[in-house]
Design a protein around this motif. Sequence first.
Motif, mmCIF file in Angstrom:
data_model
loop_
_atom_site.group_PDB
_atom_site.id
_atom_site.type_symbol
_atom_site.label_atom_id
_atom_site.label_comp_id
_atom_site.label_asym_id
_atom_site.label_seq_id
_atom_site.Cartn_x
_atom_site.Cartn_y
_atom_site.Cartn_z
ATOM 1 N N LEU A 257 0.828 -1.210 0.000
ATOM 2 C CA LEU A 257 0.000 0.000 0.000
ATOM 3 C C LEU A 257 0.859 1.255 0.000
ATOM 4 O O LEU A 257 0.544 2.246 -0.673
ATOM 5 N N LEU A 258 1.951 1.209 0.763
ATOM 6 C CA LEU A 258 2.835 2.367 0.805
ATOM 7 C C LEU A 258 3.471 2.616 -0.558
ATOM 8 O O LEU A 258 3.521 3.756 -1.034
ATOM 9 N N LEU A 259 3.938 1.553 -1.203
ATOM 10 C CA LEU A 259 4.549 1.706 -2.527
ATOM 11 C C LEU A 259 3.525 2.170 -3.551
ATOM 12 O O LEU A 259 3.854 2.921 -4.470
ATOM 13 N N PHE A 260 2.277 1.722 -3.402
ATOM 14 C CA PHE A 260 1.233 2.156 -4.333
ATOM 15 C C PHE A 260 1.050 3.666 -4.288
ATOM 16 O O PHE A 260 0.805 4.308 -5.305
ATOM 17 N N VAL A 261 1.203 4.234 -3.095
ATOM 18 C CA VAL A 261 0.983 5.670 -2.935
ATOM 19 C C VAL A 261 2.202 6.484 -3.352
ATOM 20 O O VAL A 261 2.074 7.544 -3.982
ATOM 21 N N VAL A 262 3.416 6.001 -3.045
ATOM 22 C CA VAL A 262 4.598 6.850 -3.208
ATOM 23 C C VAL A 262 5.426 6.531 -4.444
ATOM 24 O O VAL A 262 6.176 7.394 -4.908
ATOM 25 N N ALA B 173 10.967 11.161 2.521
ATOM 26 C CA ALA B 173 11.733 10.130 3.230
ATOM 27 C C ALA B 173 11.084 9.793 4.569
ATOM 28 O O ALA B 173 10.963 8.620 4.950
ATOM 29 N N LEU B 174 10.650 10.849 5.307
ATOM 30 C CA LEU B 174 9.975 10.604 6.579
ATOM 31 C C LEU B 174 8.649 9.884 6.369
ATOM 32 O O LEU B 174 8.290 8.983 7.135
ATOM 33 N N PHE B 175 7.927 10.272 5.338
ATOM 34 C CA PHE B 175 6.642 9.640 5.056
ATOM 35 C C PHE B 175 6.833 8.164 4.725
ATOM 36 O O PHE B 175 6.015 7.314 5.096
ATOM 37 N N PHE B 176 7.919 7.850 4.035
ATOM 38 C CA PHE B 176 8.176 6.463 3.660
ATOM 39 C C PHE B 176 8.709 5.655 4.840
ATOM 40 O O PHE B 176 8.328 4.502 5.040
ATOM 41 N N ALA B 177 9.612 6.253 5.641
ATOM 42 C CA ALA B 177 10.288 5.497 6.696
ATOM 43 C C ALA B 177 9.408 5.307 7.934
ATOM 44 O O ALA B 177 9.487 4.267 8.596
ATOM 45 N N THR B 178 8.573 6.296 8.253
ATOM 46 C CA THR B 178 7.790 6.213 9.489
ATOM 47 C C THR B 178 6.863 5.001 9.531
ATOM 48 O O THR B 178 6.888 4.222 10.494
ATOM 49 N N PRO B 179 6.015 4.785 8.524
ATOM 50 C CA PRO B 179 5.142 3.602 8.608
ATOM 51 C C PRO B 179 5.904 2.290 8.588
ATOM 52 O O PRO B 179 5.487 1.321 9.228
ATOM 53 N N VAL B 180 7.046 2.248 7.873
ATOM 54 C CA VAL B 180 7.844 1.018 7.867
ATOM 55 C C VAL B 180 8.363 0.726 9.269
ATOM 56 O O VAL B 180 8.301 -0.413 9.753
#
Length: 674
Positions: free
Chosen positions: A175-180, A556-563
Motif C-alpha cells: 500500500l505504501l509503494l502504491f501511494v509513493v 523520506a519521513l513519510f516512507f520510513a515512518t510507517p515502515v
Amino acid sequence: MASNRDLLPRESLLWIFAAQFVALLPQLSQLPLWIGFAWAFAVYWRLEVFRGRRDLPGRALKLLVIALTVAGLAQTYQRWFALEPMVALLALSFTLKNLELVSRRDAFVSLLLAYFVAATLFVREQSIPYALYGLIATLVITAALAAQLGSFSARPRRALGLSLRLLAQATPLMLLLFVVMPRLGPLWNVPQDTSAGRTGVSDSMAPGDFTRLSKSAKPALRISFDGPIPPPEQRYWRGLVYSEFDGRTWRQGFGVDPRNGGRVYWNSGERPLPQVGPRYRYQVIQEASRSPWLFALARPASDSAGVGETADDRLVKRSPVYSRFAYEVRSWPRDSQVIQSTLSGAERRRNLQLPADGNLRIRDWVERLRRRGLSGEEISSQLLALYNREFTYTLSPPALGRDSVDEFLFDSQKGFCEHFAGSYVFAMRAAGVPARVVAGYQGGEWVSGEEYLLVREYDAHAWAEIWLDGRGWQRVDPTAAVAPERVRDGLESAAGEEFMRDSLLPVHRFDILVKLRLQWDMINYRWYQTVISFDSEKQRDTLQRLVGELSPLRMALFFATPVAVVLFGILLWTRFTGRGRKQPVVERLYAVFCKRMARAGITRRPGEAPRDFAERIALESPPLAEFSGRATDAFERAGYGGDKEALNELRRLLRWRLGLSFRVSARKNRLMGH
C-alpha cells in the motif's frame, strides 16, 4: 536416467503444477488451444519421469520441441511484436520448463515465471474479479515456494498458512509503494493484435449490426459531469461517421476515417474553439473496444493525452482502446456556435455519394417528390411522416437482400435504428441533400449513488445528419419518428417484450436484480476511480494532502515512518505472543532430539524439514539411521496426525535408546577425528 536423488519429491512437483495451473487458467481462454495441451503433456511427461517410466528429454529432443514451438507461434500469430504472441511465448517458456524440472533451483525458476504469467492476467482486464483471482494466484504460487523447503512445509495447511502470513506482512509495504512510487506506463500499453474480436460499435454498419448489440447489457461508457447534465433527448454520444455506401454496408470511407486520410487535430489549439464557454464538461470512462473511437457529445474538445478531434466533431485516440480509458471532454452544442457558411466541394461529393445502380424504387419515390417542387427539408418531413404512419420498431427485423433500402422501405417496413438511419440518408442523398450516418450511443441510465451516467452496449444507436445551407449540419433521428420513447426513455421502453428476450437471466424483470447490478457497477466505478486510474496527478494530490509541500525530506519521513511502525509492531507481537504461547509437547520433544543430535556433531540447518534432517543423519552417521528414522516418523505421526501412541513412542526413544546411541556415535566421531 536421472537418479532418485536428483528428482524433486512428489509434494514439490504437485505444488509446482498446481501453481502453474492457477497462473495459466485465465489465459487458456485467450491463448491457442494447443498451448493448453502442450502444458498438460509436459506435466504428464514430468510425472512419468518421477515414476521412473521415462527419461528427462535430451538436448536433441529439447531442440526439436523448441523448433515446433516457434513454428506453432509463427503459424498462429500474424506478427511477433504484439501483446498476444508475447504472452503466448511467456506461457510456452513456462510450460517447457517442466521438461527440465530437476532440482530445487529449477523449481524456484519455474515459480518465479509463474508470478510473471499471473501478472499478464491484468493485461486485458483490471476489474475486481480479476484482482481477486490475481490474489488467489499469488497465494498459491507463494505457497508452492514455501513447499519447496521440504516435506514438512509441503503440507497444504502449513504451506498456505505460511503464504498467508507472508502476504499479510507484505500488504502494508504494498500500500505504501502504491501511494509513493512514481507512476510508470502500464504493461498493457504494448501493441496488441487488432484483428482479434471487437466489442461495441464497429467500423462499418450493415442491417443487423446494432440489433446484435441490443442483446448485450455490458457497460460501454460511464460519464460524470462537472455542471449541468444534458436531458435524455440530447444524450447522443457520437463516435463514428459513415459516409460511404456500397448498396448494403455503410463505412467511413476515404477522408473520414483517420486511418485513411481523415484529418485529426491532436492539439486543442489547432482548431479554434467557439468564443462562448462550453455547455457541458464531463469525464468519460470508456470500456475496452479494441478500436480508437471515443464517444462524446457534438463539438467536443479534449485536453487528455493521446486524444484528438476530427473535423466532423468526433474524438479519437492515437492507439486502440485496449483497456478501460478515461478522458476529459468539453462540448459546445451546435446551437451555440457560428454556423459554417458553405460545404467544401469534396465534402459535398462525399456526402452525396450513392451506388450507380440498385434501390430503384426509393430513387423513383424521391424523384417524384422533387418534380412536385418539394425542397430537401420538405422531402425529409415526408419521409419522417411515412416512418411514423407505417413503420414498426423491432429488435427482430426480417433479413434483407441486395436492395436492402427498397426492401425495408416498401416491403418489410420493420426495422431497428440502422435500418431507419441508413434508408433516411440514402433518400436524402437521392434528393440532392448532403447526408451522413452517425453511430454511437444514445441515452444512458443515471446512477444516483455515485452520480454518473451509465451507458450500456444495448444503448448503441445510429442516427442521421443532413446539411442545410445557412444552418450547417443538423441531427435528424428517424428512429424518433417511429419510437420516440427510444430516445426519451431508452431501449427497454421502446422494445417492450423484445428487450433482452434471449438473455439467460432476464435481470431487468426483477427489481432486486436490477438494484444489485447497479450496486455492482457502482463498486466497479469506484474501483476504477480509486485504484486503476491512480495516475501521477492523483498521486501528487494525495501526497500533498498527506504531507503538505512535497520535498525529499518529507517524502523520506513519510516512507520510513510507517515502515518503522510496522516493524516495531511485528517485533512486539512476536515477543508477547511468543512468551505467552506454550510450545506443544511434541515440538518440545523434537527440540530435545535436535539438541542431542547437535551434541553428536550433526546440527539441524535453518528451515530444514524433519524428514530431510533424518536423511542427512543417515548419510553422515549410519549407526543413527534407524533410530533417527523411527524418531522422525513418530514425531510426524504425533505432530500431524495427533497419534498419542506415537507421542509415547517418541518419549521412550528419547528416554532410553537415545542416550546409548549418542554416546556410541559421539565416541566413534571423536576416534575418527570429527
